[in-house]
Every structure is written in C-alpha cells, then in structure tokens.
Design an enzyme around this catalytic site. Structure first.
Site, mmCIF file in Angstrom:
data_model
loop_
_atom_site.group_PDB
_atom_site.id
_atom_site.type_symbol
_atom_site.label_atom_id
_atom_site.label_comp_id
_atom_site.label_asym_id
_atom_site.label_seq_id
_atom_site.Cartn_x
_atom_site.Cartn_y
_atom_site.Cartn_z
ATOM 1 N N GLY A 9 17.240 -6.710 31.124
ATOM 2 C CA GLY A 9 18.030 -7.400 30.118
ATOM 3 C C GLY A 9 17.357 -7.265 28.773
ATOM 4 C CD GLU A 87 7.461 -8.371 29.766
ATOM 5 O OE1 GLU A 87 8.064 -7.354 29.408
ATOM 6 O OE2 GLU A 87 7.686 -9.489 29.276
ATOM 7 C CB CYS A 180 26.240 -6.559 19.927
ATOM 8 S SG CYS A 180 26.843 -6.709 18.231
#
Length: 200
Positions: A9, A87, A180
C-alpha cells in the site's frame, strides 16, 4: 499449502499496523511468529516495528547480506509457524527468493508488508521480485487528500514534491504523503506547495 503473500500500500495505509495485528492474531491462537524487518529500516530503532497508531513489537533485523533461508533452517525451522516481514521493499531480490524457498520447502506461510513503488513511482527491487513470485498479492488501500485512491508515495522537501534523489530516504509524515497520480502530476507541473499531514 502455505503461500507467499505480498500486501502492499502507499504511505499511511496502515501496513505495519496490519502486520502487527496479524502477528497478534497468530500468537493468540498459540502459534509462533518470526517477525522480521530489513536492516535498512532504522526509523523505529534497530530491532522494533512500530505503527503510526502506536502498536509495536520487537523484531529481528535482517541485514542485506544475510541468507534468510540458511538462518531459518539453522535457527527457526523447529519453532516457527509463520514469518511476518515488515518494510519488505528493502529486502534484496535474493532474500525474497530465499523466503519463497522457505514457503516451498517448509510449508511455512510468509506474509510480506510494504511499499510497491518509490517516490518516482518505480518498483523497489524487493517489491518487484514479490510481484513476480508471490502466490497472493493484495493492495491495502488509502486515500489522497482529494478523496481518490492514493497510489503514489510523494516525497516532499521544503513543501514541494521532489522527483530526484536516492531511492531510499527514510521518513514518514515528515517527508512523504500518499497521493493519487493526478494530484501528484498536478503538484509537479504547477510547483504546488504541499502540506504534509500533521503540520500546521
């Protein structure tokens, strides 16, 4: 059959929180978790994994030159039910292959949490290898300030989006914001001042 999972993400999508909640859920059921993180991740101290919402746990650091498969075989195979990696983008492609081999040879699930792309929208080497060989790939979603789905990890220096520099620059809300792609490009073209979360 166990699987190799890649859960990715953008910044601020609660990847680490989900990793730590997953760890808790396994341990609540009496299972042994090997929580690991790459040596490049030093933000929360040498041997800790910590989320923005305050969850934390001790983790073993994996240096870039460690053979994860050999270490697991010698030290963890008899006492590990699942591996959780935070990570994961900072792992080497070779180490991702070693985790893949653990899944195959020991039937141990490996759950990798991390970023897919860097501030230039390019894949990290570890993430690229996971995209190639993971059994299951899941996006952990977050939103841009405009309300659209965030996909870009914009690096902000002195209030502006930067597009040049080293791939790895550790930071959180002090240096990055999830955006975005439309807002990211708009911010670059118009040299727009960007307000980071948590700043006045």
């Amino acid at each position: 059959m166990a699987k190799l999972y890649f859960k990715y993400g953008a910044m601020g999508s609660s990847k680490t929180a989900q990793a730590l909640i997953t760890k808790y859920n396994y341990e609540e059921n009496g299972l042994n978790v090997w929580l690991i993180k790459p040596g490049a991740d030093t933000r929360d101290g040498k041997d800790a994994v910590k989320s923005r919402i305050g969850l934390q746990a001790a983790a073993q650091v994996i240096p870039a030159d460690m053979d994860v498969y050999d270490y697991f075989a010698a030290n963890k195979a008899a006492c590990c039910d699942v591996i959780i990696l935070d990570e994961c983008q900072f792992m080497t492609p070779q180490q991702i292959d070693q985790l893949r081999a653990i899944v195959n040879d020991y039937n141990i699930p490996v759950m990798c949490f991390g970023l897919r792309t860097d501030f230039q929208t390019k894949l990290f080497p570890g993430s690229m290898r996971l995209m190639e060989i993971a059994d299951a790939i899941q996006e952990i979603k977050t939103i841009c300030d405009c309300g659209a789905k965030a996909t870009v990890n914009a690096r902000i220096i002195d209030g502006y989006i930067v597009t040049e520099g080293d791939q790895v620059l550790l930071g959180g809300n002090d240096a990055y914001i999830a955006m975005c792609h439309r807002c990211y490009i708009h911010g670059i073209r118009e040299h727009k001042k960007i307000k980071l979360h948590g700043q006045n």
